[in-house]
Design an enzyme around this catalytic site. Structure first.
Site, mmCIF file in Angstrom:
data_model
loop_
_atom_site.group_PDB
_atom_site.id
_atom_site.type_symbol
_atom_site.label_atom_id
_atom_site.label_comp_id
_atom_site.label_asym_id
_atom_site.label_seq_id
_atom_site.Cartn_x
_atom_site.Cartn_y
_atom_site.Cartn_z
ATOM 1 N N ASN A 50 0.857 -1.172 0.000
ATOM 2 C CA ASN A 50 0.000 0.000 0.000
ATOM 3 C C ASN A 50 0.901 1.232 0.000
ATOM 4 O O ASN A 50 1.724 1.413 0.887
ATOM 5 C CB ASN A 50 -0.897 -0.026 1.244
ATOM 6 C CG ASN A 50 -1.911 1.076 1.248
ATOM 7 O OD1 ASN A 50 -1.577 2.241 1.092
ATOM 8 N ND2 ASN A 50 -3.165 0.719 1.453
ATOM 9 N N HIS A 61 -3.346 0.390 -3.299
ATOM 10 C CA HIS A 61 -3.363 -0.580 -2.215
ATOM 11 C C HIS A 61 -2.321 -1.659 -2.510
ATOM 12 O O HIS A 61 -1.758 -1.716 -3.610
ATOM 13 C CB HIS A 61 -4.750 -1.192 -2.069
ATOM 14 C CG HIS A 61 -5.738 -0.263 -1.439
ATOM 15 N ND1 HIS A 61 -6.960 -0.695 -0.977
ATOM 16 C CD2 HIS A 61 -5.700 1.070 -1.180
ATOM 17 C CE1 HIS A 61 -7.628 0.322 -0.469
ATOM 18 N NE2 HIS A 61 -6.885 1.408 -0.584
ATOM 19 N N GLU A 63 -2.534 -4.902 -3.085
ATOM 20 C CA GLU A 63 -2.862 -5.803 -4.185
ATOM 21 C C GLU A 63 -2.799 -5.087 -5.532
ATOM 22 O O GLU A 63 -2.295 -5.638 -6.510
ATOM 23 C CB GLU A 63 -4.250 -6.423 -3.976
ATOM 24 C CG GLU A 63 -4.385 -7.228 -2.700
ATOM 25 C CD GLU A 63 -4.815 -6.423 -1.471
ATOM 26 O OE1 GLU A 63 -5.299 -7.030 -0.514
ATOM 27 O OE2 GLU A 63 -4.666 -5.172 -1.482
ATOM 28 N N SER A 86 -7.120 -9.116 4.483
ATOM 29 C CA SER A 86 -8.262 -9.459 3.640
ATOM 30 C C SER A 86 -8.570 -8.296 2.697
ATOM 31 O O SER A 86 -8.669 -7.149 3.122
ATOM 32 C CB SER A 86 -9.470 -9.775 4.525
ATOM 33 O OG SER A 86 -10.559 -10.192 3.734
ATOM 34 N N CYS A 88 -9.978 -5.356 0.361
ATOM 35 C CA CYS A 88 -11.126 -4.453 0.333
ATOM 36 C C CYS A 88 -11.929 -4.736 -0.940
ATOM 37 O O CYS A 88 -11.510 -5.519 -1.794
ATOM 38 C CB CYS A 88 -10.662 -2.992 0.365
ATOM 39 S SG CYS A 88 -9.857 -2.460 -1.171
ATOM 40 N N CYS A 91 -9.904 -3.991 -4.238
ATOM 41 C CA CYS A 91 -8.907 -5.016 -4.554
ATOM 42 C C CYS A 91 -9.575 -6.341 -4.898
ATOM 43 O O CYS A 91 -9.108 -7.068 -5.782
ATOM 44 C CB CYS A 91 -7.918 -5.156 -3.408
ATOM 45 S SG CYS A 91 -6.921 -3.657 -3.187
ATOM 46 N N ASP A 151 -7.938 5.348 4.330
ATOM 47 C CA ASP A 151 -7.595 4.283 3.406
ATOM 48 C C ASP A 151 -8.795 3.408 3.076
ATOM 49 O O ASP A 151 -8.969 3.003 1.926
ATOM 50 C CB ASP A 151 -6.459 3.424 3.976
ATOM 51 C CG ASP A 151 -5.910 2.459 2.938
ATOM 52 O OD1 ASP A 151 -5.277 2.929 1.978
ATOM 53 O OD2 ASP A 151 -6.106 1.247 3.116
#
Length: 158
Positions: A50, A61, A63, A86, A88, A91, A151
């Site tokens: 991120n 982010h 990912e 995990s 969002c 993503c 975020d």
């Protein structure tokens, strides 16, 4: 909602540790500590973290940075994506859009993300419930709740 811990193989733990190192580096830079790595056939193709704070980019982010670092691939179906938190909804959408079929998640305690949505869209998700991932994110949220809530756009549930 927290899901049960899944059985992760030694390779999964090794690659999750690499994602954790990305998260830790991001934390040390003053950013949100989420890291990711993309793996194909046992080899890391790309790394990301991120960088929303560092680069002033609201969609950077862990990912998405990892996907961007990988560049354009003919197919993502044989990719394993390792992420410390995990994903969002943004993503999650990218994972589904590009056809990633397997995601190994470090933790979902500090943010539940969208594990079930990924599973509902034919993504094999392994939840490791990693203590180091949980500790680093909890520490960040305690130290910088303002950045954390920015975020996730104030949305703790997705």
């Amino acid at each position: 909602m927290s899901y049960k811990k899944e059985s992760a193989g030694s390779a999964d733990i090794m690659f999750l540790r690499e994602a954790y190192q990305e998260a830790l580096e991001g934390y040390q830079q003053g950013g949100v500590p989420v890291g990711a790595v993309m793996v194909r056939n046992g080899k890391v193709l790309a790394r990301g973290r991120n960088k929303r704070v560092q680069e002033g980019d609201p969609v950077m982010h862990g990912e998405t940075d990892c996907l961007r670092s990988a560049g354009i691939l003919a197919s993502y179906q044989d990719i394993d994506l390792y992420t410390t938190l995990s994903p969002c909804m943004m993503c999650t959408g990218a994972i589904i859009h590009f056809g990633v079929k397997r995601v190994v998640v470090g933790e979902d305690v500090n943010f539940p993300g969208n594990i079930q949505y990924l599973r509902d869209n034919d993504v094999d998700v392994v939840l490791v419930d990693d203590e180091e991932c949980k500790k680093l994110m909890a520490q960040f949220i305690e130290e910088r709740p303002d950045i954390w809530y920015e975020d996730i756009a104030g949305n703790e549930k997705v």
